[in-house]
Write an enzyme that holds these catalytic residues in place. Structure first.
Site, PDB file in Angstrom:
ATOM      1  CG  HIS A   1      -1.844  -1.198   1.238  1.00 46.28           C
ATOM      2  ND1 HIS A   1      -1.531  -2.344   1.926  1.00 46.28           N
ATOM      3  CD2 HIS A   1      -3.014  -1.432   0.602  1.00 46.28           C
ATOM      4  CE1 HIS A   1      -2.484  -3.237   1.735  1.00 46.28           C
ATOM      5  NE2 HIS A   1      -3.393  -2.717   0.944  1.00 46.28           N
TER       6      HIS A   1
ATOM      7  N   GLY B   1      -5.972  11.563   8.711  1.00 39.70           N
ATOM      8  CA  GLY B   1      -6.823  10.619   7.987  1.00 39.70           C
ATOM      9  C   GLY B   1      -6.925  10.975   6.514  1.00 39.70           C
TER      10      GLY B   1
ATOM     11  NE  ARG C   1      -7.458  18.196   7.624  1.00 39.88           N
ATOM     12  CZ  ARG C   1      -8.554  17.752   8.243  1.00 39.88           C
ATOM     13  NH1 ARG C   1      -8.437  16.960   9.294  1.00 39.88           N
ATOM     14  NH2 ARG C   1      -9.740  18.073   7.809  1.00 39.88           N
TER      15      ARG C   1
ATOM     16  NE  ARG D   1      -5.511  -0.081  -2.361  1.00 36.73           N
ATOM     17  CZ  ARG D   1      -6.588  -0.848  -2.360  1.00 36.73           C
ATOM     18  NH1 ARG D   1      -7.744  -0.371  -1.963  1.00 36.73           N
ATOM     19  NH2 ARG D   1      -6.510  -2.094  -2.741  1.00 36.73           N
TER      20      ARG D   1
ATOM     21  NE  ARG E   1      -6.992  10.133  14.591  1.00 36.67           N
ATOM     22  CZ  ARG E   1      -7.582  10.756  13.551  1.00 36.67           C
ATOM     23  NH1 ARG E   1      -6.954  10.855  12.392  1.00 36.67           N
ATOM     24  NH2 ARG E   1      -8.777  11.272  13.677  1.00 36.67           N
ATOM     25  CB  ILE E   2      -2.333  15.516  12.855  1.00 32.78           C
ATOM     26  CG1 ILE E   2      -1.852  15.052  11.465  1.00 32.78           C
ATOM     27  CG2 ILE E   2      -1.134  15.825  13.750  1.00 32.78           C
ATOM     28  CD1 ILE E   2      -1.086  16.122  10.686  1.00 32.78           C
ATOM     29  N   GLY E   3      -5.685  14.794  13.499  1.00 30.94           N
ATOM     30  CA  GLY E   3      -6.991  14.630  12.874  1.00 30.94           C
ATOM     31  C   GLY E   3      -8.045  15.430  13.594  1.00 30.94           C
ATOM     32  CB  SER E   4     -11.302  16.526  12.734  1.00 28.03           C
ATOM     33  OG  SER E   4     -11.776  15.508  11.904  1.00 28.03           O
TER      34      SER E   4
ATOM     35  CD  GLU F   1     -28.513   3.647  12.926  1.00 31.07           C
ATOM     36  OE1 GLU F   1     -29.498   3.785  13.675  1.00 31.07           O
ATOM     37  OE2 GLU F   1     -28.445   4.151  11.801  1.00 31.07           O
TER      38      GLU F   1
ATOM     39  CD  GLU G   1      -9.612   8.923  17.099  1.00 26.20           C
ATOM     40  OE1 GLU G   1     -10.020   7.858  17.620  1.00 26.20           O
ATOM     41  OE2 GLU G   1      -8.604   8.979  16.381  1.00 26.20           O
ATOM     42  CG  MET G   2     -14.298   7.226  13.529  1.00 24.46           C
ATOM     43  SD  MET G   2     -15.292   7.201  12.039  1.00 24.46           S
ATOM     44  CE  MET G   2     -15.484   5.434  11.808  1.00 24.46           C
ATOM     45  CD  GLU G   3      -9.343   7.666  12.037  1.00 23.62           C
ATOM     46  OE1 GLU G   3      -9.454   8.532  12.929  1.00 23.62           O
ATOM     47  OE2 GLU G   3     -10.130   7.584  11.072  1.00 23.62           O
TER      48      GLU G   3
ATOM     49  CB  SER H   1     -13.877  19.154  13.233  1.00 22.65           C
ATOM     50  OG  SER H   1     -14.408  17.856  13.412  1.00 22.65           O
ATOM     51  CG  ASP H   2     -17.955  17.150  14.635  1.00 20.20           C
ATOM     52  OD1 ASP H   2     -17.075  16.868  13.815  1.00 20.20           O
ATOM     53  OD2 ASP H   2     -18.376  16.337  15.485  1.00 20.20           O
TER      54      ASP H   2
ATOM     55  NE  ARG I   1     -14.275  22.324   8.663  1.00 19.02           N
ATOM     56  CZ  ARG I   1     -14.660  21.137   9.114  1.00 19.02           C
ATOM     57  NH1 ARG I   1     -13.888  20.104   8.983  1.00 19.02           N
ATOM     58  NH2 ARG I   1     -15.832  20.977   9.664  1.00 19.02           N
TER      59      ARG I   1
END
Ligand code: HPA
Length: 237
Positions: A4, A20, A24, A43, A87-90, A162, A179-181, A203-204, A217
């Site tokens: 990858h 992510g 960015r 990719r 990791r740098i993210g929102s 959900e 977040e997700m990571e 971010s929110d 942002r």
């Protein structure tokens, strides 16, 4: 080259920042690094290597979610010898005192599941940040005067949730943001003896519904990148 990542051996620095979003990664590399070179576009998951204050740094997109991050982090560690992964993210804010634009430095990352879940079986492993990196990031954030929170975050598996009751429990237990990571990043770094941290921009907000206006942002994300670079090289920003 790996499956990858198209970079040649030696083209990935020991210090890797992981947003992510691959665009960015491009923005952060072009804004904060010198001598920037595109080292991966397999990719479209862009990766760049350059220097920050003379120190080699790679900024590589991780994609969204832990399965995607796991692929890149496994290859960065095992095939390219990455030592420090930030990791740098929102993230979405989960406490009233956490405002949009604030920075969260994640001490721990709670989760229902990670790609590593299978090896732990009945054990609830507690993914946590590298202490030296965490301390250096807090120093860098203080030196910049950025409003920063340090504590636990929640690495969710789904963005379109959900199970609002799970968020309620996270809020109740003091979790700062979602977040997700990060949980998988921390778990992989621990497994292979590397240093990891997540520095996140809010971010929110899940409680207030506020979100970062698009024209603000860049500035907020910039603070986060500078804190991450300051942490990696233990400077005060
Ligand atoms: N959920 C999960 N990940 C996120 C969110 C969110 O609300 N906001 C930013 N990343």
């Amino acid at each position: 080259m790996t499956i990858h990542i198209g970079a040649s051996p030696g083209e990935i620095a020991e210090t890797v920042l992981l947003p992510g979003d691959p665009y960015r990664a491009k923005w952060a590399a072009e804004t904060f690094l010198e001598n920037v070179k595109l080292v991966n576009e397999v990719r479209g998951m862009l990766g760049f290597t350059g220097t920050w204050r003379g120190n080699p740094v790679t900024i590589q997109g991780s994609g969204m979610g832990m399965p995607s991050l796991s692929i890149y982090v496994n290859e960065l560690i095992k095939d390219y010898g990455a030592q420090t992964l930030i990791r740098i993210g929102s993230c979405g804010g989960m406490q009233e005192r956490v405002d949009v634009r604030d920075v969260i430095i994640a001490m721990t990352a709670s989760t229902i599941s990670t790609p590593s879940r299978g090896i732990f079986r009945e054990l609830n492993y507690a993914p946590c940040a590298d202490w030296e990196l965490l301390r250096a990031a807090v120093s860098a954030a203080e030196a910049k005067g950025t409003k920063t929170h340090v504590g636990g975050i929640y690495s969710a598996d789904v963005f379109y949730d959900e199970r609002p009751d799970l968020n309620d429990q996270m809020v109740r237990h003091g979790i700062l943001g979602v977040e997700m990571e990060a949980a998988e990043l921390y778990t992989l770094a621990a497994r292979f003896g590397r240093r990891a941290l997540a520095v996140l921009t809010v971010s929110d907000h899940l409680l207030t519904g506020a979100s970062l206006p698009s024209d603000q942002r860049e500035r907020s994300f910039g603070d986060m990148v500078e804190i991450a670079l300051g942490a990696a090289f233990d400077t005060k920003g």
